[in-house]
Motif scaffolding. Sequence first.
Motif, PDB file in Angstrom:
ATOM      1  N   UNK A  36     -12.016   0.195  -0.219  1.00 23.49           N
ATOM      2  CA  UNK A  36     -11.618  -1.032   0.465  1.00 23.49           C
ATOM      3  C   UNK A  36     -12.639  -2.141   0.223  1.00 23.49           C
ATOM      4  N   UNK A  37     -12.159  -3.273  -0.217  1.00 28.03           N
ATOM      5  CA  UNK A  37     -13.006  -4.428  -0.439  1.00 28.03           C
ATOM      6  C   UNK A  37     -13.605  -4.504  -1.823  1.00 28.03           C
ATOM      7  N   UNK A  38     -13.507  -3.438  -2.613  1.00 26.25           N
ATOM      8  CA  UNK A  38     -14.049  -3.471  -3.967  1.00 26.25           C
ATOM      9  C   UNK A  38     -13.257  -4.413  -4.854  1.00 26.25           C
ATOM     10  N   UNK A  39     -11.960  -4.315  -4.770  1.00 33.40           N
ATOM     11  CA  UNK A  39     -11.100  -5.158  -5.597  1.00 33.40           C
ATOM     12  C   UNK A  39     -10.016  -5.756  -4.716  1.00 33.40           C
ATOM     13  N   UNK A  40     -10.163  -7.022  -4.407  1.00 35.24           N
ATOM     14  CA  UNK A  40      -9.138  -7.707  -3.616  1.00 35.24           C
ATOM     15  C   UNK A  40      -7.938  -7.997  -4.499  1.00 35.24           C
ATOM     16  N   UNK A  41      -6.821  -8.239  -3.852  1.00 38.67           N
ATOM     17  CA  UNK A  41      -5.587  -8.615  -4.557  1.00 38.67           C
ATOM     18  C   UNK A  41      -5.016  -7.506  -5.428  1.00 38.67           C
ATOM     19  N   UNK A  42      -5.284  -6.255  -5.077  1.00 37.20           N
ATOM     20  CA  UNK A  42      -4.651  -5.165  -5.809  1.00 37.20           C
ATOM     21  C   UNK A  42      -3.159  -5.159  -5.518  1.00 37.20           C
ATOM     22  N   UNK A  43      -2.404  -4.707  -6.484  1.00 41.41           N
ATOM     23  CA  UNK A  43      -0.966  -4.545  -6.310  1.00 41.41           C
ATOM     24  C   UNK A  43      -0.704  -3.044  -6.203  1.00 41.41           C
ATOM     25  N   UNK A  44      -0.197  -2.639  -5.037  1.00 39.38           N
ATOM     26  CA  UNK A  44       0.036  -1.223  -4.755  1.00 39.38           C
ATOM     27  C   UNK A  44       1.520  -1.003  -4.509  1.00 39.38           C
ATOM     28  N   UNK A  45       2.066  -0.008  -5.180  1.00 34.78           N
ATOM     29  CA  UNK A  45       3.454   0.391  -4.985  1.00 34.78           C
ATOM     30  C   UNK A  45       3.524   1.668  -4.171  1.00 34.78           C
ATOM     31  N   UNK A  46       4.503   1.738  -3.309  1.00 32.53           N
ATOM     32  CA  UNK A  46       4.769   2.945  -2.521  1.00 32.53           C
ATOM     33  C   UNK A  46       6.189   3.377  -2.849  1.00 32.53           C
ATOM     34  N   UNK A  47       6.349   4.619  -3.298  1.00 30.12           N
ATOM     35  CA  UNK A  47       7.662   5.147  -3.645  1.00 30.12           C
ATOM     36  C   UNK A  47       8.139   6.012  -2.484  1.00 30.12           C
ATOM     37  N   UNK A  73       1.077  -2.805 -11.811  1.00 35.85           N
ATOM     38  CA  UNK A  73       0.508  -2.154 -10.628  1.00 35.85           C
ATOM     39  C   UNK A  73      -0.852  -1.533 -10.916  1.00 35.85           C
ATOM     40  N   UNK A  74      -1.766  -1.707  -9.955  1.00 35.51           N
ATOM     41  CA  UNK A  74      -3.055  -1.038 -10.006  1.00 35.51           C
ATOM     42  C   UNK A  74      -2.915   0.419  -9.575  1.00 35.51           C
ATOM     43  N   UNK A  75      -2.034   0.640  -8.601  1.00 36.36           N
ATOM     44  CA  UNK A  75      -1.887   1.973  -8.026  1.00 36.36           C
ATOM     45  C   UNK A  75      -0.470   2.131  -7.484  1.00 36.36           C
ATOM     46  N   UNK A  76       0.084   3.329  -7.687  1.00 39.09           N
ATOM     47  CA  UNK A  76       1.378   3.664  -7.102  1.00 39.09           C
ATOM     48  C   UNK A  76       1.239   5.006  -6.404  1.00 39.09           C
ATOM     49  N   UNK A  77       1.656   5.041  -5.157  1.00 41.98           N
ATOM     50  CA  UNK A  77       1.667   6.265  -4.363  1.00 41.98           C
ATOM     51  C   UNK A  77       3.104   6.744  -4.291  1.00 41.98           C
ATOM     52  N   UNK A  78       3.364   7.934  -4.822  1.00 39.65           N
ATOM     53  CA  UNK A  78       4.720   8.480  -4.846  1.00 39.65           C
ATOM     54  C   UNK A  78       4.832   9.545  -3.766  1.00 39.65           C
ATOM     55  N   UNK A  79       5.635   9.276  -2.746  1.00 35.62           N
ATOM     56  CA  UNK A  79       5.787  10.175  -1.604  1.00 35.62           C
ATOM     57  C   UNK A  79       7.184  10.780  -1.527  1.00 35.62           C
ATOM     58  N   UNK A  80       7.901  10.813  -2.641  1.00 36.68           N
ATOM     59  CA  UNK A  80       9.267  11.337  -2.663  1.00 36.68           C
ATOM     60  C   UNK A  80       9.238  12.813  -3.054  1.00 36.68           C
ATOM     61  N   UNK A  81       9.820  13.659  -2.213  1.00 39.57           N
ATOM     62  CA  UNK A  81       9.803  15.096  -2.490  1.00 39.57           C
ATOM     63  C   UNK A  81      11.009  15.564  -3.297  1.00 39.57           C
ATOM     64  N   UNK A 101      -3.177  -2.855   5.147  1.00 40.73           N
ATOM     65  CA  UNK A 101      -4.474  -3.011   5.807  1.00 40.73           C
ATOM     66  C   UNK A 101      -5.603  -3.166   4.791  1.00 40.73           C
ATOM     67  N   UNK A 102      -5.435  -2.611   3.596  1.00 44.15           N
ATOM     68  CA  UNK A 102      -6.430  -2.766   2.531  1.00 44.15           C
ATOM     69  C   UNK A 102      -6.431  -4.187   1.972  1.00 44.15           C
ATOM     70  N   UNK A 103      -5.406  -4.957   2.310  1.00 41.08           N
ATOM     71  CA  UNK A 103      -5.318  -6.320   1.791  1.00 41.08           C
ATOM     72  C   UNK A 103      -4.591  -6.412   0.460  1.00 41.08           C
ATOM     73  N   UNK A 104      -3.900  -5.359   0.074  1.00 43.52           N
ATOM     74  CA  UNK A 104      -3.184  -5.340  -1.201  1.00 43.52           C
ATOM     75  C   UNK A 104      -1.833  -6.042  -1.085  1.00 43.52           C
ATOM     76  N   UNK A 105      -1.286  -6.390  -2.232  1.00 43.48           N
ATOM     77  CA  UNK A 105       0.106  -6.842  -2.297  1.00 43.48           C
ATOM     78  C   UNK A 105       0.919  -5.552  -2.372  1.00 43.48           C
ATOM     79  N   UNK A 106       1.760  -5.313  -1.385  1.00 44.49           N
ATOM     80  CA  UNK A 106       2.452  -4.025  -1.237  1.00 44.49           C
ATOM     81  C   UNK A 106       3.912  -4.159  -1.625  1.00 44.49           C
TER      82      UNK A 106
END
Length: 171
Positions: free
Chosen positions: A11-22, A79-87, A37-42
Amino acid sequence: MPASPFSVASLGREKEQKIGIVGLGGLGHMGVKFANAFGAHVVLFTTSPNKTQDALRLGAHEVVISKNPDEMLKHASSFDFILDAVSGDHNINAYLDLLKPDGTLTLLAAPPNPVPVMVGSLPFRRRQFAGSIIGGIRETQEMLDFCAGHGITADVEMIRIDRINKPTSVC
């Protein structure tokens, strides 16, 4: 090893990250709250247009209907990061194509069948594909402290036992 872009430690290392949530289920809704809450574009990815209002209420800035190829294409390599939560079974390669160089897709859920991955999209485009289930005691405590400090709580829906295997209205 560097911290994941989706960790409290980063948190705070890289502002304006683009994060995807699947997916906007139990894990996905918390992912949206954390990323916000991390301040990312979600950006939330869902197959269900009826989840748009819940996603926006939880903190997503955009909602993409993943069955729409034009909507997906608009986010290619961004995207900088994508979190995939689909089972359930789904095309993981569609999300790998959305990562920018040095981006990471982390799979939290375990689909019931093997996941075919177009491995050429990883080394040649400097993308990473990872999996995670749970952190240790230190990471769990860090997450709980972050939640307490940012007012993050899980949305809970109480259901009757005879509805346990039926879809719910939460997210």
